[in-house]
Structure formats: structure tokens, C-alpha cells
Motif scaffolding. Structure first.
Motif, PDB file in Angstrom:
ATOM      1  N   ASP A 340       0.827  -1.195   0.000  1.00 29.35           N
ATOM      2  CA  ASP A 340       0.000   0.000   0.000  1.00 29.35           C
ATOM      3  C   ASP A 340       0.869   1.255   0.000  1.00 29.35           C
ATOM      4  O   ASP A 340       2.104   1.172  -0.078  1.00 29.35           O
ATOM      5  N   TYR A 341       0.245   2.421   0.120  1.00 33.42           N
ATOM      6  CA  TYR A 341       0.985   3.685   0.064  1.00 33.42           C
ATOM      7  C   TYR A 341       2.055   3.764   1.129  1.00 33.42           C
ATOM      8  O   TYR A 341       3.127   4.334   0.914  1.00 33.42           O
ATOM      9  N   TRP A 342       1.808   3.175   2.296  1.00 32.36           N
ATOM     10  CA  TRP A 342       2.748   3.259   3.412  1.00 32.36           C
ATOM     11  C   TRP A 342       3.835   2.192   3.329  1.00 32.36           C
ATOM     12  O   TRP A 342       4.701   2.131   4.197  1.00 32.36           O
ATOM     13  N   LYS A 664       5.557   7.900  16.618  1.00 30.32           N
ATOM     14  CA  LYS A 664       4.642   7.883  15.479  1.00 30.32           C
ATOM     15  C   LYS A 664       4.750   9.161  14.668  1.00 30.32           C
ATOM     16  O   LYS A 664       4.710   9.141  13.428  1.00 30.32           O
ATOM     17  N   LEU A 668       5.828   9.437  10.794  1.00 30.18           N
ATOM     18  CA  LEU A 668       4.930  10.100   9.856  1.00 30.18           C
ATOM     19  C   LEU A 668       5.661  11.178   9.070  1.00 30.18           C
ATOM     20  O   LEU A 668       5.588  11.240   7.837  1.00 30.18           O
ATOM     21  N   TYR A 682      -2.239  17.409   5.619  1.00 22.26           N
ATOM     22  CA  TYR A 682      -2.629  16.000   5.703  1.00 22.26           C
ATOM     23  C   TYR A 682      -3.759  15.792   6.699  1.00 22.26           C
ATOM     24  O   TYR A 682      -4.073  14.662   7.075  1.00 22.26           O
ATOM     25  N   ASN A 732      -6.103  13.099   2.262  1.00 17.45           N
ATOM     26  CA  ASN A 732      -6.417  11.962   3.122  1.00 17.45           C
ATOM     27  C   ASN A 732      -5.538  10.788   2.697  1.00 17.45           C
ATOM     28  O   ASN A 732      -5.904  10.007   1.817  1.00 17.45           O
ATOM     29  N   ASP A 734      -4.715   8.040   4.149  1.00 16.97           N
ATOM     30  CA  ASP A 734      -5.202   6.690   4.431  1.00 16.97           C
ATOM     31  C   ASP A 734      -6.121   6.175   3.324  1.00 16.97           C
ATOM     32  O   ASP A 734      -6.327   4.972   3.186  1.00 16.97           O
ATOM     33  N   ALA A 735      -6.695   7.096   2.542  1.00 17.30           N
ATOM     34  CA  ALA A 735      -7.583   6.694   1.442  1.00 17.30           C
ATOM     35  C   ALA A 735      -6.854   6.624   0.104  1.00 17.30           C
ATOM     36  O   ALA A 735      -7.465   6.320  -0.919  1.00 17.30           O
ATOM     37  N   THR A 736      -5.550   6.904   0.107  1.00 17.01           N
ATOM     38  CA  THR A 736      -4.785   6.911  -1.145  1.00 17.01           C
ATOM     39  C   THR A 736      -4.683   5.498  -1.719  1.00 17.01           C
ATOM     40  O   THR A 736      -4.340   4.551  -1.019  1.00 17.01           O
ATOM     41  N   LYS A 737      -4.988   5.363  -2.997  1.00 18.64           N
ATOM     42  CA  LYS A 737      -4.874   4.081  -3.691  1.00 18.64           C
ATOM     43  C   LYS A 737      -3.907   4.214  -4.853  1.00 18.64           C
ATOM     44  O   LYS A 737      -3.688   5.308  -5.371  1.00 18.64           O
TER      45      LYS A 737
END
Length: 782
Positions: A340-342, A664, A668, A682, A732, A734-737
């Protein structure tokens, strides 16, 4: 295959149907006889020369060796093929000895069919040929059909021969058989107002695919090769691949055996494919019948080479239950893991929309690639697709995930665009995907796109939708451009173009851009009244209340039938649960209770319009606590939603404060490459307390997305393209695809400037002069 020969053969076979079956079958059912008889005659003609040897071997096993069960290997050796027939009959002898007694002919014909080896009997069963023989005998046309198919003026064998007049009858190759089969199916389906669902692959396309697959590694071919087609049809792609690498005059020199594998869902095409495998001496057991998607027939088997033209635009909904359980993919072939993005690994759905399963066939082939090690050169794949495989599906969707999985694993070598109207039963643009899990060093991390859509020559006569073809020089040109990995700009309208891209050029982040919710709020009697009706049943409840007033609370049962009848009459299509709730006193009482509570709050708080929703909710909470009223979160939100509305001038609605530990926060900031001051971009806003950040509610109606190239930093893109226009927006993450798509139009579009006004005017004047002269001629005034 020569077009004239093809058309002549198809016409002859079609005439059999018209001459012999017209009054016995409806036209749409001609295929039930013609197709199996074509295959049967093809097998029969091959066995004729060795019939005596087979009968001699049979007599030896029965009389001298005393076998109670036949030694199949001996019978196969005698026939010279992997199939045989132990009956005394051939189709020619059946015809030559036949009388007008159709019952005797039927009995002899069935005896002939029963004499075939098990592998041919399966083909006969798939065609349901025995029932057709019985029907033709009952209708007194069996001898007529037999006479046509044993005619010396047609040649359904893979060997050249002469007719009784000395004219040469060309051999019918497997590919030629496929063309004949496809044309017959098309004609039969047209008669029955059906669409042919298969897209037969032309010989020159297979020729191009075999060159692309085998030529680059011609000097390092494995000693024993396996070739697989998961949608093999009549087997043309398999046998032509074998012919290509076993051609003694060709450049490719296979050192050992070539084993062919395939699967086909259509019984008729499967029967043709299996019969041709037997004719060619290949193992017919490697050809399986059934759905490739429903059953992993070759589970655990890996192949050196895979070539296929899977069905596209065809639904796989009926097979979905074998692949997915709800949203979960249960078939390992279609389970893929990406990051995923992270950077965290996750399993994603690698199934396309149910209306088009072509990419599932590609995943089936990817699943069966041989790993690269010291004993193998890996696998190479060539697969034909239409344009939807390139770009259909949003980031995070099944199609995009399949493209992402293939490209991020660096398996995609090239995609070649082919001309329109190249295929037999479709005129759309098609593409060859070329994959390898053992790329050459100069191809690693790269993908080559070749636009050969303008390289073709016209056919003298159309074959179905096919009106053009690749000439040998076109194939050579495409292969050379691919092998030399050339970059070519198109200079002419009929030229070829080629470009090289990095894998990441096709990927993008789908970044979600949020904006804060800004609400005003005010208690009014009109807004409170909205609480009377359940939002999912608003229309029928509103009608019922208008029609019956307070009786919906005091005597609802008396109006139950009328309310439900009104719903049906107005096509509201309520399900059982909704219908039950609509006529339930509890549903109506719930709305009335909310109105009473909201009225109590309005009396306490007043009718003041709040510009700050945060203060408004605080006031509501205070009054609820003072009045000792307990509401569920759903009930409280219903009241708040009824009396609030979005307004750009209102204050932002606070979601709450989150705490981030120092560790954290460091992680980040390090991942994002930003400072703490930039965190509002962000969605994290600094507060007076260290480690605590305020977040705002998002306004879903204002939510937007931006496609950011993978090679670009999302934050830099945001600062350049978004933030100047919407200063309060944030990303956002966390919603990145992550998505992938390939756009040939984007990369190969050639702008043609509009003609000047002077040029257009000159043409109009010229046409006017020409038409004026024509009119004068017509009126005899010239």
C-alpha cells in the motif's frame, strides 16, 4: 489458407446442409450434423490407409495371443496415430456397400462409431453424433449425407491429394480447419439469429505471436518445451506454435520434444482440438474440456510458453462462485499481494468486473509461469486482448490491481496494438500483451509500446469482419522493432510507432482531497417536522400521514392494506423488511418521539441560528444531560442532521483531537518528508498541547480525487495543483490508492491541424463549378 480454397470448401460443406438437411432440421440446427461429420471424415480419411494393419493386429490379439482386453499400444502402432478404429467399416465402405435400407446403414454406422478408441468416442459423445445418425436414418437422409462427405471432390485431410479430374486439392491444416469451422459457425448462428461468441485467431496473428515469444530466446530454448493455451478453441495456436519451433527450415531449432496443453469450454471446439492433437501425434489427454476459470485443471503445473486469445467482453458471472466467496477471493490463482501507500504488504482483489473475464485468463497464465533458476529460463506469455484490459477499472479495482501486479513484478515486456478488422468475428482494436518473468537486462524496469495499427494490407474479399491482414514484411518489421527495442516516431499515416517507458510511468496515486464540513444549525418547527418520517421510507410515510393524519398513530392496522397497495401501484418496490417497517406502529412512534425531544430542545435552546456547529452540539448535549434524556448516536445524529445545513461561511466542524506519540510523529514526518508545520495539509492541525492534533469532519459532497503520477510526490503536486485553489483542503493519505493504466491514445496521438478557411473555400467553389456543369449537361444546355 488460400481465401478462394477456403470459400470453395465452406460453400461445398454448406451445400451439404442445404441439399440434404433442409426438410429434416431447422436451419439453426444444421451445425449439429455438419460440424461432427467434418471432424469424423477428417479422422476417418487418416485411418483408411492403415485399416488392414489394424484389423490384422486385432486378429492377432484375439486369435493368437488370446487377449481378453485389447492392447491399445499395439493398435495405436498399427494405425500410426494415437487413435484407431477396430470395426471393419470406413465411411467410404459404408457408402459403397449401402442399400436404400436406412436401418441397416444406421446399424453399420453405429458399429463403425463403436469401433473407435476411447479418445475418439469422447469426441463423438461431445458432438452427440449417435443421436444425429439415428435421426438422419429415420428421416431417410443418412446415405445422402454420407455420399456428400465421402465425395472425392473435397479434401478434409491435412494431406494434399487430387480429385477424379486430376485437379489438386490442397491440404486442410489445423488452422485451415479452424477457419472453416469458424465460418460455418458464423453462418449457422446467423441463420439462428445468434452471435458467435468466439474470436478465432487469424494465422498471421499467431505467426506474429510465435515470433515474439520464441525468437528472442531461440539460442536458449529448453530441451523439453511445454506450451499452454487456457482458451485453446480448435487448437490452432498450439499446433501453429509447435509447427513454428519444429519447422526444419525455420530459424528456431527445438532440441527436444514439444508438449501441448490446453483447455476449452465449448464441446464442439474441444472435440475439433482434441481430434487434431491425435492427428498430429500429440497427447490428447493434455487437452481438457470445461471452464478454465471454474476449475484449475492444471493446478501445480508450470509451462515454458503460453499463448492465448481469451474471450473478451464475455461475462464470468456463472463462474464467480468458484472464485469468490462474497468479497473474498478463494482461488489462489487470483490472490495477489502488493504494497500500500505506506509500504505495508496487503492482499488485494485481482478479479475484474463480472461482465468481462479476459484478464482472469491472463492471471491464469501468470500463475503458471515457471520460476527462473539454473534449470529453467522462466516463462514467456503472449495474450490477445481488447482495449478494456489496458484502462478499465479505477485505482484499487480488480482490473487495475491485475495491471499493477504484473507491472510491479516487472513481467510486462511489450504491448502491440494491431489494426481494426483484423479478426474474423470482431472489428474492434486488439492488442498483444507480451510477458516474461526473465527479462533481458536492457528491458528490466521498462515496457515497450508498439503501435502497428496502420500496418496491414487489405484482403481482396472479406472473411466475416476480417478485411485486412498482416503481410510477412509487416510481421518482420514489428518483430525487429520489438527485438531491437527501437524508439520510432510515426512519420506517415500507415507507419509504425514505438516508445519505451519506465514501469512507473503507467502508475498513479489516486489521492483523496478532503475539505472541512461547515455547518449552520437552527431549531425550527419545519425542520423538526422532517423527523416524523424514516429517511428510507419517506415517500410512503409522507403520503400515509397526508392521507390519514393522526390515524397512523391510533389506527394504523385499518389502513395497512391501503398503504401497501399504494406502494405497489406507485412502483416503490419495497422489500419485505421495508414493507413490515412501514406498517409497524414502532416505526411511526419512533419518529413521533424524536419530534417531541427536538421540540423540547428547541424550547430550551431557542430559535437562534448558530454559525458554529460545535457550539450548537455542545448546547444540545448540555440540555440532553439536564433533561436526563438518553439518545443513541443514531437518534442524536438524526436530530442534528434535520436542523443543520452546509454553508461556506460557517465555522469548521471539529471531529476531535488525536494524540500522536513522538515515535509515530517522527515516522509520519519521515515517510512524508515534511515538517510538523505542514501536517495540516494532511488533516492534522496543531493545538496548544504537544503531541495533540485537531481534526475536522469532512464534507463528502466536496470530496475530490486527483490522479498523481507515481514518479511525482503527492505533496508537491498538492501544493502546485490544489492548495492555491482550495487553501483549506487536505490530503487523506489513508484513502490513497495506487492504480495502473495504459493509454495508447495518450502516447501515440497525432494532432492533425484543421484546414485553413481559404482551402475549404476553394474546395467549395470548385465543387460548385463542377455541379453547375453537371446540371447544364442534364438540361442539355452545355
Amino acid at each position: 489458407m488460400n481465401t478462394a480454397v477456403h470459400n470453395k470448401l465452406v460453400s461445398f460443406i454448406w451445400s451439404i446442409a442445404d441439399d440434404c438437411l433442409r426438410d429434416v432440421y431447422v436451419r439453426g440446427k444444421y451445425r449439429d450434423v455438419i460440424l461432427p461429420m467434418v471432424v469424423l471424415r477428417r479422422l476417418d480419411a487418416l485411418l483408411e490407409p492403415t485399416k488392414a494393419a489394424v484389423l490384422e493386429e486385432l486378429a492377432f490379439q484375439r486369435d493368437e495371443a488370446g487377449f481378453t482386453e485389447w492392447d491399445e499400444s499395439g493398435l495405436r502402432d498399427a494405425s500410426g496415430y494415437v487413435f484407431y478404429n477396430t470395426s471393419e467399416w470406413t465411411l467410404q465402405r459404408l457408402h459403397d456397400t449401402a442399400t436404400n435400407n436406412q436401418q441397416i446403414l444406421q446399424a453399420n454406422f453405429e458399429d463403425y462409431l463403436n469401433g473407435f478408441s476411447t479418445n475418439v468416442k469422447e469426441i463423438i459423445d461431445k458432438f452427440k453424433l449417435k443421436s444425429q445418425v439415428r435421426h438422419m436414418a429415420q428421416k431417410d437422409v443418412l446415405l445422402n449425407v454420407l455420399e456428400k462427405f465421402t465425395s472425392a471432390y473435397i479434401n478434409l485431410t491435412p494431406f494434399e491429394k487430387n480429385d477424379p479430374d486430376g485437379r489438386k486439392l490442397p491440404a486442410l491444416s489445423n488452422l485451415g480447419m479452424g477457419y472453416v469451422f469458424e465460418e460455418l459457425i458464423r453462418k449457422f448462428n446467423e441463420e439462428n439469429n445468434e452471435e458467435a461468441g468466439e474470436h478465432f485467431t487469424p494465422r498471421e496473428v499467431i505467426d506474429l505471436m510465435t515470433h515474439l515469444v520464441f525468437e528472442p530466446i531461440k539460442d536458449s530454448l529448453p530441451p523439453v518445451m511445454t506450451i499452454y493455451d487456457p482458451a485453446c478453441g480448435s487448437g490452432g495456436m498450439l499446433t501453429e506454435s509447435q509447427n513454428f519451433i519444429k519447422d526444419p527450415d525455420g530459424e528456431i531449432k527445438a532440441r527436444g520434444d514439444v508438449h501441448l496443453y490446453g483447455k476449452e469450454i465449448n464441446d464442439e471446439t474441444y472435440a475439433i482440438c482434441k481430434s487434431d492433437m491425435m492427428i498430429k501425434g500429440n497427447n490428447p489427454e493434455n487437452i481438457r474440456v470445461g471452464s478454465t476459470l471454474s476449475t484449475d485443471e492444471f493446478a501445480g503445473v508450470q509451462f515454458n510458453f503460453m499463448l492465448s486469445n481469451p474471450p473478451y467482453g464475455k461475462s464470468w458471472a456463472s463462474e464467480q462462485k468458484y472464485i469468490k466467496d462474497g468479497k473474498d477471493v478463494i482461488d489462489a490463482r487470483f490472490q495477489v499481494r502488493v504494497k500500500d501507500y505506506w509500504g505495508n504488504e496487503e492482499e488485494v482483489d485481482a478479479t475484474p468486473r463480472s461482465s468481462d473475464g479476459q484478464l482472469l485468463f491472463l492471471m491464469e497464465m501468470v500463475n503458471k509461469m515457471k520460476p527462473v533458476d539454473q534449470n529453467t529460463t522462466g516463462s514467456r506469455i503472449a495474450s490477445v486482448h481488447n482495449g478494456s484490459s489496458l484502462f478499465t477499472g479505477d485505482a484499487g479495482g480488480g482490473e487495475s490491481n491485475i495491471r499493477r501486479y504484473i507491472i510491479e513484478n516487472d513481467w510486462l515486456e511489450a504491448i502491440i496494438q494491431m489494426p481494426n478488422n483484423l479478426f474474423y468475428n470482431t472489428g474492434i482494436t486488439t492488442y498483444i500483451w507480451l510477458l516474461s518473468n526473465n527479462k533481458a537486462a536492457n528491458r528490466k524496469g521498462k515496457v515497450q509500446l508498439i503501435d502497428a495499427g496502420q500496418r496491414y494490407r487489405k484482403l481482396r474479399k472479406n472473411l466475416g469482419n476480417k478485411n485486412c491482414e498482416f503481410a510477412p514484411e509487416h510481421i518482420r518489421e514489428i518483430v525487429d522493432v520489438y527485438e531491437q527495442m527501437l524508439t520510432i516516431e510515426r512519420t506517415t499515416d500507415d507507419g509504425i510507432a514505438s516508445k519505451i517507458f519506465n514501469n512507473t510511468d503507467f502508475g498513479y496515486y489516486k489521492a483523496t482531497i478532503e475539505r472541512p464540513k461547515r455547518l449552520k444549525a437552527q431549531f425550527t418547527a419545519e425542520r423538526i417536522e422532517e423527523l416524523r418520517f424514516d429517511k428510507t421510507l419517506r415517500e410512503p410515510m409522507e403520503w400515509a400521514y397526508t392521507e390519514y393524519g393522526q390515524e397512523v398513530y391510533t389506527n394504523l392496522a385499518a389502513h395497512e392494506k391501503a398503504i401497501l397497495d399504494w406502494c405497489e401501484k406507485n412502483d416503490l418496490n419495497l422489500n419485505a423488511k421495508q414493507s413490515k417497517a412501514l406498517v409497524s406502529p414502532a416505526t411511526w412512534q419512533k419518529g413521533a418521539d424524536l419530534i417531541n425531544i427536538a421540540a423540547q430542545l428547541m424550547q430550551a435552546i431557542g430559535n437562534e441560528e448558530y454559525n458554529n456547529f460545535n457550539l450548537f452540539t455542545t448546547a444540545v448535549d448540555t440540555e440532553l444531560k439536564a433533561a436526563k434524556i438518553k439518545l443513541t448516536a443514531t437518534e442524536k445524529n438524526a436530530i442534528l442532521n434535520a436542523v443543520s445545513w452546509y454553508h461556506a461561511d460557517a465555522e469548521k466542524v471539529e471531529k476531535g483531537v488525536v494524540k500522536l506519540s513522538a515515535e509515530k510523529l517522527t515516522n509520519l514526518l519521515t515517510h512524508l518528508g515534511c515538517t510538523e508545520v505542514q501536517l495540516p495539509h494532511y488533516g492534522y492541525y496543531l493545538t496548544d498541547k504537544k503531541g495533540e492534533y485537531l481534526q475536522y469532519e469532512t464534507e463528502s459532497d466536496l470530496r475530490d480525487t486527483e490522479n498523481v503520477p507515481l514518479a511525482e510526490d503527492i505533496y508537491a503536486y498538492f501544493l502546485r495543483e490544489v492548495q492555491p485553489h482550495v487553501p483549506e483542503a487536505w490530503i487523506n493519505l489513508d484513502a490513497t490508492k495506487i492504480g495502473y493504466e495504459v493509454s495508447f491514445n495518450k502516447y501515440f496521438y497525432r494532432h492533425k491541424p484543421l484546414r485553413s478557411l481559404e482551402e475549404v473555400s476553394a474546395d467549395i467553389l470548385k465543387l460548385e463549378e463542377e455541379s453547375d456543369g453537371l446540371i447544364r449537361q442534364i438540361l442539355n444546355l452545355a
